[in-house]
Scaffold this motif. Structure first.
Motif, PDB file in Angstrom:
ATOM      1  N   TRP A  63       6.598   9.848  10.691  1.00 44.61           N
ATOM      2  CA  TRP A  63       7.778   9.309  10.014  1.00 44.61           C
ATOM      3  C   TRP A  63       8.674   8.496  10.937  1.00 44.61           C
ATOM      4  N   ALA A  64       9.423   7.592  10.289  1.00 43.25           N
ATOM      5  CA  ALA A  64      10.452   6.785  10.945  1.00 43.25           C
ATOM      6  C   ALA A  64      11.525   6.538   9.900  1.00 43.25           C
ATOM      7  N   THR A  65      12.677   6.036  10.330  1.00 46.88           N
ATOM      8  CA  THR A  65      13.777   5.822   9.400  1.00 46.88           C
ATOM      9  C   THR A  65      14.507   4.522   9.692  1.00 46.88           C
ATOM     10  N   ASP A  66      15.157   4.001   8.656  1.00 46.77           N
ATOM     11  CA  ASP A  66      16.132   2.940   8.847  1.00 46.77           C
ATOM     12  C   ASP A  66      17.463   3.492   8.350  1.00 46.77           C
ATOM     13  N   ASP A  67      18.410   2.670   7.992  1.00 43.34           N
ATOM     14  CA  ASP A  67      19.730   3.162   7.592  1.00 43.34           C
ATOM     15  C   ASP A  67      19.741   3.911   6.262  1.00 43.34           C
ATOM     16  N   THR A  68      18.758   3.671   5.404  1.00 42.17           N
ATOM     17  CA  THR A  68      18.810   4.259   4.063  1.00 42.17           C
ATOM     18  C   THR A  68      17.567   5.022   3.641  1.00 42.17           C
ATOM     19  N   ARG A  69      16.443   4.821   4.310  1.00 44.13           N
ATOM     20  CA  ARG A  69      15.180   5.408   3.866  1.00 44.13           C
ATOM     21  C   ARG A  69      14.448   6.114   5.005  1.00 44.13           C
ATOM     22  N   VAL A  70      13.658   7.116   4.637  1.00 48.01           N
ATOM     23  CA  VAL A  70      12.709   7.752   5.555  1.00 48.01           C
ATOM     24  C   VAL A  70      11.328   7.299   5.105  1.00 48.01           C
ATOM     25  N   PHE A  71      10.562   6.748   6.014  1.00 49.76           N
ATOM     26  CA  PHE A  71       9.218   6.259   5.714  1.00 49.76           C
ATOM     27  C   PHE A  71       8.212   7.216   6.336  1.00 49.76           C
ATOM     28  N   ILE A  72       7.254   7.670   5.531  1.00 50.85           N
ATOM     29  CA  ILE A  72       6.229   8.581   6.038  1.00 50.85           C
ATOM     30  C   ILE A  72       4.852   8.007   5.732  1.00 50.85           C
ATOM     31  N   LYS A  73       4.054   7.847   6.774  1.00 51.55           N
ATOM     32  CA  LYS A  73       2.649   7.452   6.649  1.00 51.55           C
ATOM     33  C   LYS A  73       1.862   8.753   6.689  1.00 51.55           C
ATOM     34  N   TRP A  74       1.391   9.206   5.518  1.00 50.99           N
ATOM     35  CA  TRP A  74       0.680  10.479   5.418  1.00 50.99           C
ATOM     36  C   TRP A  74      -0.750  10.334   5.925  1.00 50.99           C
ATOM     37  N   SER A  75      -1.333  11.432   6.370  1.00 52.32           N
ATOM     38  CA  SER A  75      -2.676  11.417   6.951  1.00 52.32           C
ATOM     39  C   SER A  75      -3.755  11.006   5.948  1.00 52.32           C
TER      40      SER A  75
END
Length: 98
Positions: A63-75
């Motif tokens: 996971w990583a984040t910006d100011d408004t969202r959490v982005f997750i690249k699932w396996s």
């Protein structure tokens, strides 16, 4: 303003070295999605996330984040984004994180 304050606290929490889960949210499967402060080795500049359901199914991601969202690249290859403000700090327990 609320989002900005939460995002700021969220980023500060990343720098505290919590050694474990730093934020979590309940998922539709009756379990939760957890964001950790442990480095993910499969996607550059990300940290490990995991999800589980009440049936015991589990999934790892980065996971990583910006100011408004959490982005997750699932396996499993799925890439998802979640509003940052749905994640909460984990409840305190008598057990320390590993």
């Amino acid at each position: 303003m609320k989002r900005f304050i939460f995002a700021t606290l969220f980023v500060l929490a990343l720098n505290v070295q919590a050694k474990g889960v730093i934020a979590e949210v309940q998922n539709e499967g009756g379990g939760s999605i957890a964001l950790t402060d442990m480095k993910c080795t499969t996607v550059k500049d990300t940290l490990i996330a995991y999800a589980y359901t009440k049936n015991g199914q589990s999934l790892l991601g980065c996971w990583a984040t910006d100011d408004t969202r959490v982005f997750i690249k699932w396996s499993d290859g799925d890439l998802r984004s979640y509003p940052i403000d749905v994640f909460k700090l984990p409840k305190k327990s008598s057990k320390e994180y590993l």
